[in-house]
Design a protein around this motif. Sequence first.
Motif, PDB file in Angstrom:
ATOM      1  N   SER A  33       0.858  -1.187   0.000  1.00 27.17           N
ATOM      2  CA  SER A  33       0.000   0.000   0.000  1.00 27.17           C
ATOM      3  C   SER A  33       0.895   1.239   0.000  1.00 27.17           C
ATOM      4  N   PRO A  34       0.398   2.367  -0.490  1.00 28.02           N
ATOM      5  CA  PRO A  34       1.194   3.599  -0.453  1.00 28.02           C
ATOM      6  C   PRO A  34       1.631   3.975   0.966  1.00 28.02           C
ATOM      7  N   SER A  35       0.779   3.759   1.949  1.00 26.24           N
ATOM      8  CA  SER A  35       1.156   4.107   3.326  1.00 26.24           C
ATOM      9  C   SER A  35       2.293   3.209   3.829  1.00 26.24           C
ATOM     10  N   ALA A  36       2.300   1.947   3.418  1.00 26.15           N
ATOM     11  CA  ALA A  36       3.389   1.047   3.823  1.00 26.15           C
ATOM     12  C   ALA A  36       4.703   1.476   3.162  1.00 26.15           C
ATOM     13  N   VAL A  37       4.628   1.911   1.906  1.00 32.38           N
ATOM     14  CA  VAL A  37       5.825   2.397   1.215  1.00 32.38           C
ATOM     15  C   VAL A  37       6.344   3.653   1.916  1.00 32.38           C
ATOM     16  N   LEU A  38       5.437   4.561   2.255  1.00 28.44           N
ATOM     17  CA  LEU A  38       5.824   5.785   2.958  1.00 28.44           C
ATOM     18  C   LEU A  38       6.532   5.461   4.265  1.00 28.44           C
ATOM     19  N   ARG A  39       5.991   4.531   5.046  1.00 23.74           N
ATOM     20  CA  ARG A  39       6.628   4.149   6.318  1.00 23.74           C
ATOM     21  C   ARG A  39       8.028   3.592   6.081  1.00 23.74           C
ATOM     22  N   ARG A  40       8.170   2.752   5.063  1.00 26.75           N
ATOM     23  CA  ARG A  40       9.480   2.166   4.774  1.00 26.75           C
ATOM     24  C   ARG A  40      10.477   3.228   4.322  1.00 26.75           C
ATOM     25  N   VAL A  41      10.035   4.137   3.463  1.00 26.00           N
ATOM     26  CA  VAL A  41      10.931   5.201   2.984  1.00 26.00           C
ATOM     27  C   VAL A  41      11.361   6.078   4.159  1.00 26.00           C
ATOM     28  N   ARG A  42      10.444   6.443   5.013  1.00 28.37           N
ATOM     29  CA  ARG A  42      10.800   7.257   6.190  1.00 28.37           C
ATOM     30  C   ARG A  42      11.804   6.541   7.076  1.00 28.37           C
ATOM     31  N   ARG A  43      11.604   5.230   7.267  1.00 32.42           N
ATOM     32  CA  ARG A  43      12.560   4.460   8.077  1.00 32.42           C
ATOM     33  C   ARG A  43      13.932   4.447   7.409  1.00 32.42           C
ATOM     34  N   LEU A  44      13.958   4.261   6.089  1.00 34.34           N
ATOM     35  CA  LEU A  44      15.235   4.258   5.366  1.00 34.34           C
ATOM     36  C   LEU A  44      15.928   5.618   5.457  1.00 34.34           C
ATOM     37  N   GLU A  45      15.153   6.689   5.493  1.00 31.92           N
ATOM     38  CA  GLU A  45      15.728   8.023   5.680  1.00 31.92           C
ATOM     39  C   GLU A  45      16.256   8.192   7.100  1.00 31.92           C
ATOM     40  N   GLU A  46      15.495   7.744   8.074  1.00 30.46           N
ATOM     41  CA  GLU A  46      15.879   7.904   9.476  1.00 30.46           C
ATOM     42  C   GLU A  46      17.160   7.165   9.820  1.00 30.46           C
ATOM     43  N   VAL A  47      17.359   5.990   9.229  1.00 20.94           N
ATOM     44  CA  VAL A  47      18.568   5.217   9.527  1.00 20.94           C
ATOM     45  C   VAL A  47      19.689   5.513   8.534  1.00 20.94           C
ATOM     46  N   HIS A  48      19.482   6.541   7.718  1.00 20.00           N
ATOM     47  CA  HIS A  48      20.488   7.056   6.793  1.00 20.00           C
ATOM     48  C   HIS A  48      20.884   6.085   5.684  1.00 20.00           C
ATOM     49  N   VAL A  49      19.982   5.179   5.337  1.00 17.57           N
ATOM     50  CA  VAL A  49      20.205   4.380   4.125  1.00 17.57           C
ATOM     51  C   VAL A  49      20.004   5.308   2.925  1.00 17.57           C
ATOM     52  N   ILE A  50      18.936   6.105   2.991  1.00 14.80           N
ATOM     53  CA  ILE A  50      18.732   7.158   1.999  1.00 14.80           C
ATOM     54  C   ILE A  50      19.405   8.394   2.566  1.00 14.80           C
ATOM     55  N   ASP A  51      20.437   8.843   1.880  1.00 14.27           N
ATOM     56  CA  ASP A  51      21.250   9.947   2.369  1.00 14.27           C
ATOM     57  C   ASP A  51      20.650  11.300   2.021  1.00 14.27           C
ATOM     58  N   ARG A  52      20.213  11.449   0.774  1.00 12.99           N
ATOM     59  CA  ARG A  52      19.651  12.714   0.316  1.00 12.99           C
ATOM     60  C   ARG A  52      18.995  12.514  -1.037  1.00 12.99           C
ATOM     61  N   TYR A  53      18.272  13.513  -1.459  1.00  6.27           N
ATOM     62  CA  TYR A  53      17.646  13.515  -2.775  1.00  6.27           C
ATOM     63  C   TYR A  53      18.338  14.591  -3.601  1.00  6.27           C
ATOM     64  N   VAL A  54      18.693  14.254  -4.826  1.00  9.65           N
ATOM     65  CA  VAL A  54      19.439  15.200  -5.658  1.00  9.65           C
ATOM     66  C   VAL A  54      18.847  15.259  -7.064  1.00  9.65           C
ATOM     67  N   ALA A  55      19.197  16.305  -7.770  1.00  2.57           N
ATOM     68  CA  ALA A  55      18.861  16.426  -9.189  1.00  2.57           C
ATOM     69  C   ALA A  55      20.141  16.189  -9.973  1.00  2.57           C
ATOM     70  N   LEU A  56      20.079  15.313 -10.944  1.00  5.90           N
ATOM     71  CA  LEU A  56      21.232  15.065 -11.805  1.00  5.90           C
ATOM     72  C   LEU A  56      21.118  15.997 -13.002  1.00  5.90           C
TER      73      LEU A  56
END
Length: 101
Positions: A33-56
């Motif tokens: 579900s979109p809400s489950a994806v949102l929770r996972r993305v937030r967790r990945l951001e919080e634990v610094h797996v996702i470092d930042r968002y950039v424009a190439l």
Amino acid sequence: MEALDKLDRHILRSLQADGRATYEQIAESVGLSPSAVLRRVRRLEEVHVIDRYVALVRPEAVGLGLTAYVNVRLEKHAGSAKRNPMDEFRASVMAWPEVVE
């Protein structure tokens, strides 16, 4: 951090392919579900797996035709310089507008 599971990896691949994809789009491709994806993305951001968002940016679109990675070796020199030669070199080249990193 606990190991990434198959869904986390799929979400990361989706975001790397298109960082502007909506949670609904990612959810459809992952099977959550979109809400489950949102929770996972937030967790990945919080634990610094996702470092930042950039424009190439395409270098040629902004007038840059060449990217060069340069390795410089400095030799020690005898002297009573008050500053470390590496610090002096770094300060000198970082003043050039062409040097971005």
